[in-house]
Write a protein that holds these residues in place. Structure first.
Motif, short mmCIF file in Angstrom:
data_model
loop_
_atom_site.label_atom_id
_atom_site.label_comp_id
_atom_site.label_asym_id
_atom_site.label_seq_id
_atom_site.Cartn_x
_atom_site.Cartn_y
_atom_site.Cartn_z
N GLY A 24 0.77 -1.22 0.00
CA GLY A 24 0.00 0.00 0.00
C GLY A 24 0.81 1.28 0.00
N ALA A 25 2.14 1.17 0.00
CA ALA A 25 2.99 2.36 0.03
C ALA A 25 3.73 2.52 -1.29
CB ALA A 25 4.00 2.25 1.17
N PRO A 26 3.87 3.77 -1.76
CA PRO A 26 4.60 3.99 -3.01
C PRO A 26 6.11 3.83 -2.81
CG PRO A 26 3.97 6.09 -2.06
CD PRO A 26 3.35 5.02 -1.20
N GLY A 27 6.77 3.37 -3.88
CA GLY A 27 8.22 3.24 -3.87
C GLY A 27 8.79 3.68 -5.19
N HIS A 28 10.06 4.05 -5.18
CA HIS A 28 10.74 4.51 -6.39
C HIS A 28 12.20 4.10 -6.25
CE1 HIS A 28 11.28 8.08 -9.42
NE2 HIS A 28 11.90 6.99 -9.82
N GLU A 29 12.69 3.34 -7.23
CA GLU A 29 14.07 2.86 -7.21
C GLU A 29 14.73 3.08 -8.56
OE1 GLU A 29 13.49 -1.15 -4.50
OE2 GLU A 29 13.11 -1.28 -6.65
N ILE A 30 16.02 3.33 -8.51
CA ILE A 30 16.88 3.24 -9.69
C ILE A 30 17.66 1.95 -9.46
CG2 ILE A 30 18.74 4.27 -11.03
CD1 ILE A 30 16.08 5.89 -11.02
N VAL A 31 17.48 0.98 -10.36
CA VAL A 31 18.01 -0.36 -10.16
C VAL A 31 19.13 -0.65 -11.16
CG1 VAL A 31 17.43 -2.81 -10.01
CG2 VAL A 31 15.70 -1.09 -9.43
N GLN A 32 20.32 -0.86 -10.64
CA GLN A 32 21.43 -1.31 -11.48
C GLN A 32 21.35 -2.84 -11.53
OE1 GLN A 32 25.00 0.43 -9.73
NE2 GLN A 32 24.99 1.90 -11.40
N VAL A 33 21.25 -3.38 -12.74
CA VAL A 33 21.10 -4.81 -12.94
C VAL A 33 22.45 -5.39 -13.34
CG1 VAL A 33 19.90 -6.63 -14.21
CG2 VAL A 33 18.71 -4.47 -13.67
N TYR A 34 22.91 -6.34 -12.56
CA TYR A 34 24.19 -6.99 -12.81
C TYR A 34 23.98 -8.47 -13.09
CZ TYR A 34 26.57 -2.90 -10.94
OH TYR A 34 27.04 -1.63 -10.76
N ASP A 35 24.91 -9.03 -13.83
CA ASP A 35 25.03 -10.47 -13.96
C ASP A 35 26.35 -10.84 -13.30
OD1 ASP A 35 24.44 -13.07 -14.59
OD2 ASP A 35 24.98 -12.91 -16.70
N GLY A 36 26.45 -12.04 -12.89
CA GLY A 36 27.68 -12.50 -12.25
C GLY A 36 27.64 -14.02 -12.14
N GLU A 37 28.70 -14.57 -11.60
CA GLU A 37 28.80 -16.02 -11.44
C GLU A 37 29.02 -16.34 -9.97
OE1 GLU A 37 32.06 -17.13 -13.96
OE2 GLU A 37 31.18 -16.08 -15.67
N LEU A 38 28.25 -17.32 -9.49
CA LEU A 38 28.46 -17.78 -8.13
C LEU A 38 29.74 -18.60 -8.10
CD1 LEU A 38 24.78 -18.75 -7.47
CD2 LEU A 38 26.08 -17.05 -6.15
N ALA A 39 30.63 -18.26 -7.18
CA ALA A 39 31.91 -18.98 -7.09
C ALA A 39 31.68 -20.44 -6.73
CB ALA A 39 32.81 -18.30 -6.06
N ASP A 40 30.69 -20.72 -5.90
CA ASP A 40 30.32 -22.10 -5.55
C ASP A 40 29.38 -22.61 -6.62
OD1 ASP A 40 29.39 -24.50 -4.55
OD2 ASP A 40 28.78 -23.68 -2.60
N ARG A 41 29.92 -23.30 -7.61
CA ARG A 41 29.13 -23.76 -8.77
C ARG A 41 28.03 -24.74 -8.38
NH1 ARG A 41 29.09 -20.72 -12.82
NH2 ARG A 41 28.53 -22.46 -14.14
N SER A 42 28.14 -25.38 -7.21
CA SER A 42 27.10 -26.33 -6.79
C SER A 42 25.76 -25.64 -6.55
CB SER A 42 27.53 -27.08 -5.52
OG SER A 42 27.47 -26.24 -4.38
#
Length: 150
Positions: A81-99
């Motif tokens: 019920g509350a307004p929000g406003h974001e500037i979102v930086q979207v990243y890709d990456g790799e998890l070091a723990d491949r499992s």
């Protein structure tokens, strides 16, 4: 009434063969469910990439490598019920723990200490019944996948 502010946020999607790691959420005010990658506010003096690494370490107990910015989205929304406003930086990456890529669920602990399970979902699983936020993220990721395929 508190002052409304625009929040600077960084997310990491961990794009892996057409799927990403997301948190499943529910807004009881709207009666709607949604998904969103784990995010974190960018702290003063911290880059978005540093925020991603810190949040992944804090929330997943994991390390991230090869963090790269893939886009920026502006997210204007209502939640609980509350307004929000974001500037979102979207990243890709790799998890070091491949499992972690082979698990159906990944344990996460929010900054308030609340545990939950993040899940791997294919990009095709999002739509009107289960939107992915921030708005525009699916299109950004599909464009990124098409670019990599070329």
């Amino acid at each position: 009434m508190p002052a409304q502010k625009i929040r600077a946020v960084a997310i990491c999607v961990f794009l892996d063969n057409g799927r990403i790691l997301v948190n499943e959420g529910h807004d009881p005010v709207e009666g709607s469910s949604f998904c969103r990658p784990s995010d974190g506010g960018i702290e003063f003096g911290e880059t978005g990439a540093e925020a991603v690494a810190r949040e992944v370490r804090e929330e997943l107990g994991a390390e991230v490598a090869n963090v790269r910015l893939i886009g920026t989205l502006e997210n204007i929304f209502t939640y609980l019920g509350a307004p929000g406003h974001e500037i979102v930086q979207v990243y890709d990456g790799e998890l070091a723990d491949r499992s972690l890529y082979g698990r159906a669920f990944v344990s996460v602990v929010e900054s308030d200490g609340q545990p939950f399970q993040a899940v791997w979902r294919g990009l095709g699983s999002f739509g009107p019944q289960l939107p992915l936020y921030p708005a525009g993220l699916v299109q950004l990721l599909l464009a990124k996948e098409a670019e990599v395929a070329e």
